[in-house]
Design a protein around this motif. Structure first.
Motif, PDB file in Angstrom:
ATOM      1  N   HIS A 286       0.680  -1.294  -0.379  1.00  0.00           N
ATOM      2  CA  HIS A 286       0.324  -0.371  -0.106  1.00  0.00           C
ATOM      3  C   HIS A 286       0.843   1.057   0.526  1.00  0.00           C
ATOM      4  O   HIS A 286       2.208   1.105   0.522  1.00  0.00           O
ATOM      5  CB  HIS A 286      -0.951   0.193   1.330  1.00  0.00           C
ATOM      6  CG  HIS A 286      -2.237   1.470   1.432  1.00  0.00           C
ATOM      7  ND1 HIS A 286      -1.863   2.701   1.442  1.00  0.00           N
ATOM      8  CD2 HIS A 286      -2.672   1.187   0.881  1.00  0.00           C
ATOM      9  CE1 HIS A 286      -2.950   2.559   1.398  1.00  0.00           C
ATOM     10  NE2 HIS A 286      -3.462   2.305   0.762  1.00  0.00           N
ATOM     11  N   PRO A 287       0.549   2.032  -0.759  1.00  0.00           N
ATOM     12  CA  PRO A 287       1.421   3.680  -0.719  1.00  0.00           C
ATOM     13  C   PRO A 287       1.090   3.862   0.749  1.00  0.00           C
ATOM     14  O   PRO A 287       2.797   4.584   0.701  1.00  0.00           O
ATOM     15  CB  PRO A 287       0.275   4.435  -1.531  1.00  0.00           C
ATOM     16  CG  PRO A 287      -0.451   3.556  -2.580  1.00  0.00           C
ATOM     17  CD  PRO A 287      -0.518   2.947  -1.597  1.00  0.00           C
TER      18      PRO A 287
ATOM     19  N   GLY B 277      -2.172   4.136  -6.293  1.00  0.00           N
ATOM     20  CA  GLY B 277      -2.391   2.867  -5.728  1.00  0.00           C
ATOM     21  C   GLY B 277      -4.326   2.749  -5.338  1.00  0.00           C
ATOM     22  O   GLY B 277      -4.758   1.574  -5.634  1.00  0.00           O
TER      23      GLY B 277
END
Length: 277
Positions: free
Chosen positions: A26-27, A275
């Motif tokens: 995840h970013p 994302g």
């Protein structure tokens, strides 16, 4: 338990929290992305709840665009729910701007209904496929493309400074996010629709798209130039990873009524960030 505005000094605990609640890669697992999203009060802030052990058990993020605090990255551990903690976190965000949100999931929609928020027409996405393509199937249109050398420069705007994004700005200041692996160009702002298309086709892209509010009158120009709603096309909304027949379904809500002329842009909230694109 107490709530507070997070700073970069909280990063180690933020990382552990994000790693626990979000999918792999995840970013927000990257410090540089958190700093881009929340490190500058001009553009956003991160609000957290910590328990007696100083561990983070809840988070509310706010992206500041259009004089609105767009609520994102909301999570509260189950054992902490029902105690008014989210309300306190939202109150911290409200000190900056009025609140709104996009891309709420079912749990979020239930929360906003209980909070008596206003739900608007979902955002709309328009798409156009390069008319020179003979084969307009999903496999042909959404395949990787080799783009000619880009004669344009990346924007110095905050949106295009986010880690991992591939953005460009045309000479007329129209801007877009490059999605070479999926064959397309995602418009952020369009000055002239016909010029935008020509520049995209000249560079070698197979398709272009644009997401906005239903009440955006600029949509008339898109329709005039034969852009159509996303579910009438082969180009899906979700590109990372690309999912065939996955179309746009992005809810738009606000805590207080907004002006009738208010338009949601791609760079508002988190539906247009790395994302999510």
């Amino acid at each position: 338990m107490r709530v507070k505005e997070a700073t970069i000094e909280d990063w180690d605990k933020l990382f552990q929290f994000f790693k626990r609640i979000y999918r792999k890669d995840h970013p927000l697992h990257k410090k540089a992305f958190w700093e881009w999203q929340y490190g500058d009060a001009k553009y956003g802030r991160s609000f957290i709840c910590v328990n007696d052990n100083e561990d983070i058990v809840g988070h509310v993020g706010a992206n500041f665009q259009g004089n609105i605090a767009w609520i994102i990255n909301v999570y509260l551990d189950k054992e902490c729910r029902g105690r008014g903690i989210l309300g306190k976190l939202y109150a911290l965000a409200r000190q900056y701007y009025p609140l709104a949100a996009t891309a709420a999931n079912e749990a979020g929609l239930g929360l906003y209904r209980n909070m008596r928020w206003i739900r608007y027409y979902d955002l709309v996405r328009y798409v156009k496929v390069n008319p020179s393509l003979q084969d307009k199937s999903f496999q042909s249109v959404c395949k990787p493309v080799a783009i000619k050398e880009n004669p344009f420069k990346n924007s110095a705007s905050h949106y295009f400074s986010q880690p991992g994004i591939d953005g460009l700005v045309f000479n007329d200041t129209s801007s877009a996010v490059c999605q070479k692996k999926a064959g397309g160009l995602r418009a952020v702002s369009i000055i002239d629709v016909e010029d935008f298309e020509k520049m995209a086709w000249d560079l070698g892209y197979n398709w272009v798209d644009y997401i906005t509010s239903w009440n955006d009158l600029d949509i008339k120009e898109l329709i005039k130039n034969e852009w159509t709603l996303d579910y009438k096309n082969v180009v899906p909304w979700r590109l990372n990873p690309i999912e065939e027949n996955y179309f746009c379904d992005i809810t738009f809500l606000s805590e207080k009524p907004l002006d009738n002329n208010f338009v949601v842009r791609r760079n508002f909230s988190d539906h247009g960030r790395v994302g999510s694109l």
